[in-house]
Motif scaffolding. Sequence first.
Motif, PDB file in Angstrom:
ATOM      1  N   GLU A  21      17.566  53.671 -10.224  1.00 16.33           N
ATOM      2  CA  GLU A  21      18.544  53.347  -9.186  1.00 16.33           C
ATOM      3  C   GLU A  21      19.894  52.980  -9.786  1.00 16.33           C
ATOM      4  O   GLU A  21      20.940  53.271  -9.205  1.00 16.33           O
ATOM      5  CB  GLU A  21      18.037  52.195  -8.324  1.00 16.33           C
ATOM      6  CG  GLU A  21      16.941  52.574  -7.347  1.00 16.33           C
ATOM      7  CD  GLU A  21      16.561  51.429  -6.436  1.00 16.33           C
ATOM      8  OE1 GLU A  21      16.866  50.265  -6.788  1.00 16.33           O
ATOM      9  OE2 GLU A  21      15.971  51.692  -5.380  1.00 16.33           O
ATOM     10  N   ARG A  52      20.135  56.076  -3.068  1.00 17.66           N
ATOM     11  CA  ARG A  52      21.497  55.820  -3.541  1.00 17.66           C
ATOM     12  C   ARG A  52      22.530  56.455  -2.614  1.00 17.66           C
ATOM     13  O   ARG A  52      23.551  55.848  -2.279  1.00 17.66           O
ATOM     14  CB  ARG A  52      21.681  56.382  -4.947  1.00 17.66           C
ATOM     15  CG  ARG A  52      20.913  55.679  -6.042  1.00 17.66           C
ATOM     16  CD  ARG A  52      21.353  56.253  -7.379  1.00 17.66           C
ATOM     17  NE  ARG A  52      20.328  56.174  -8.372  1.00 17.66           N
ATOM     18  CZ  ARG A  52      20.348  56.843  -9.511  1.00 17.66           C
ATOM     19  NH1 ARG A  52      21.338  57.659  -9.761  1.00 17.66           N
ATOM     20  NH2 ARG A  52      19.370  56.716 -10.387  1.00 17.66           N
ATOM     21  N   ARG A  64      22.191  57.353   0.550  1.00 17.01           N
ATOM     22  CA  ARG A  64      22.216  56.659   1.844  1.00 17.01           C
ATOM     23  C   ARG A  64      23.089  55.413   1.784  1.00 17.01           C
ATOM     24  O   ARG A  64      23.815  55.100   2.734  1.00 17.01           O
ATOM     25  CB  ARG A  64      20.793  56.285   2.257  1.00 17.01           C
ATOM     26  CG  ARG A  64      20.004  57.420   2.897  1.00 17.01           C
ATOM     27  CD  ARG A  64      18.564  57.014   3.116  1.00 17.01           C
ATOM     28  NE  ARG A  64      17.851  57.960   3.966  1.00 17.01           N
ATOM     29  CZ  ARG A  64      16.532  57.996   4.091  1.00 17.01           C
ATOM     30  NH1 ARG A  64      15.780  57.132   3.397  1.00 17.01           N
ATOM     31  NH2 ARG A  64      15.963  58.863   4.877  1.00 17.01           N
ATOM     32  N   ARG A  65      23.004  54.683   0.683  1.00 22.74           N
ATOM     33  CA  ARG A  65      23.807  53.468   0.556  1.00 22.74           C
ATOM     34  C   ARG A  65      25.301  53.773   0.566  1.00 22.74           C
ATOM     35  O   ARG A  65      26.112  52.910   0.888  1.00 22.74           O
ATOM     36  CB  ARG A  65      23.430  52.734  -0.732  1.00 22.74           C
ATOM     37  CG  ARG A  65      22.055  52.082  -0.677  1.00 22.74           C
ATOM     38  CD  ARG A  65      21.654  51.519  -2.023  1.00 22.74           C
ATOM     39  NE  ARG A  65      20.374  50.810  -1.957  1.00 22.74           N
ATOM     40  CZ  ARG A  65      19.687  50.410  -3.001  1.00 22.74           C
ATOM     41  NH1 ARG A  65      20.158  50.643  -4.230  1.00 22.74           N
ATOM     42  NH2 ARG A  65      18.538  49.776  -2.862  1.00 22.74           N
ATOM     43  N   LYS A  66      25.656  55.010   0.211  1.00 28.69           N
ATOM     44  CA  LYS A  66      27.070  55.393   0.187  1.00 28.69           C
ATOM     45  C   LYS A  66      27.566  55.847   1.563  1.00 28.69           C
ATOM     46  O   LYS A  66      28.711  55.555   1.936  1.00 28.69           O
ATOM     47  CB  LYS A  66      27.285  56.536  -0.820  1.00 28.69           C
ATOM     48  CG  LYS A  66      26.953  56.207  -2.274  1.00 28.69           C
ATOM     49  CD  LYS A  66      28.028  55.378  -2.929  1.00 28.69           C
ATOM     50  CE  LYS A  66      27.717  55.085  -4.395  1.00 28.69           C
ATOM     51  NZ  LYS A  66      27.909  56.248  -5.275  1.00 28.69           N
ATOM     52  N   SER A  71      21.903  51.649   5.680  1.00 29.56           N
ATOM     53  CA  SER A  71      20.960  52.421   4.870  1.00 29.56           C
ATOM     54  C   SER A  71      19.513  52.061   5.175  1.00 29.56           C
ATOM     55  O   SER A  71      18.607  52.845   4.884  1.00 29.56           O
ATOM     56  CB  SER A  71      21.246  52.215   3.378  1.00 29.56           C
ATOM     57  OG  SER A  71      21.091  50.853   3.015  1.00 29.56           O
TER      58      SER A  71
END
Length: 249
Positions: free
Chosen positions: A101, A217, A219-221, A226
């Motif tokens: 991650e 990762r 999705r978090r962006k 998320s």
Amino acid sequence: MSSDFKNSKWHVLVVDDDPAMRDMIADYLMAQNIRASTAADRQQMVHVLAAGGIDLAVLDLKLGHESGFDAVRTLRTGSDLPIIMLTGQYRDEVDRIVGLELGADDYLTKPFSPRELLARIRAVLRRSEQRSQLSEQKRQDGKRIRHRFAGWELSLWSRRLTSPSGEAVPLTKDEFALLVAFLQAPQRVLSREHLLRASRVHDNDVFDRSIDVQILRLRRKIEPNSAAPVLIKTERGVGYVFTPAVEVA
């Protein structure tokens, strides 16, 4: 310490607090005509990196009193340098997932065969070179293709992702490749195998969960939340689907 291999194609940095282990790895790589430099801790690693020319780092997650995770974070600060983690035999799987991650490209569990490490180094470096060549070819071709979705815009030429509010959101090479794979097949269920091939995130011999880490990762962006994704949805037992319509300009 460094070897002097003027004709070597690649230069690998070995970061390990065990002198016998790092010298064994470095000696083996040099015997395979791969230039090798070594570092015992994060401070030495930063010093070697400052000299430039490193193509990949082999990094032990246990560096004496230091955490290898901090070294991974240091490497990932403004850099896409490929990283292969080395983990102890009894390290928890969670540690490996955390390392991936944070931006590592692959891992090996000790004890390992030097030949397997060499194979993974070559595979990771080939992928890195292919991505660089593809990026350079796109720049030379002058392709300024933009994909728009849900208020977002991705420029393939500049690799720039712009949020609905107009902010630039940085992407790693793997995140960029994965997003492009989704944008090329919107509103279709894509299997993990398809995403692995399309984005070249990992070779086929790397466990499938690696694609799940990459998607987490990404999705978090781009996701508003998320934890409750609406743009990249999971199709359990099948794969993932990119839900928004995509406009190509």
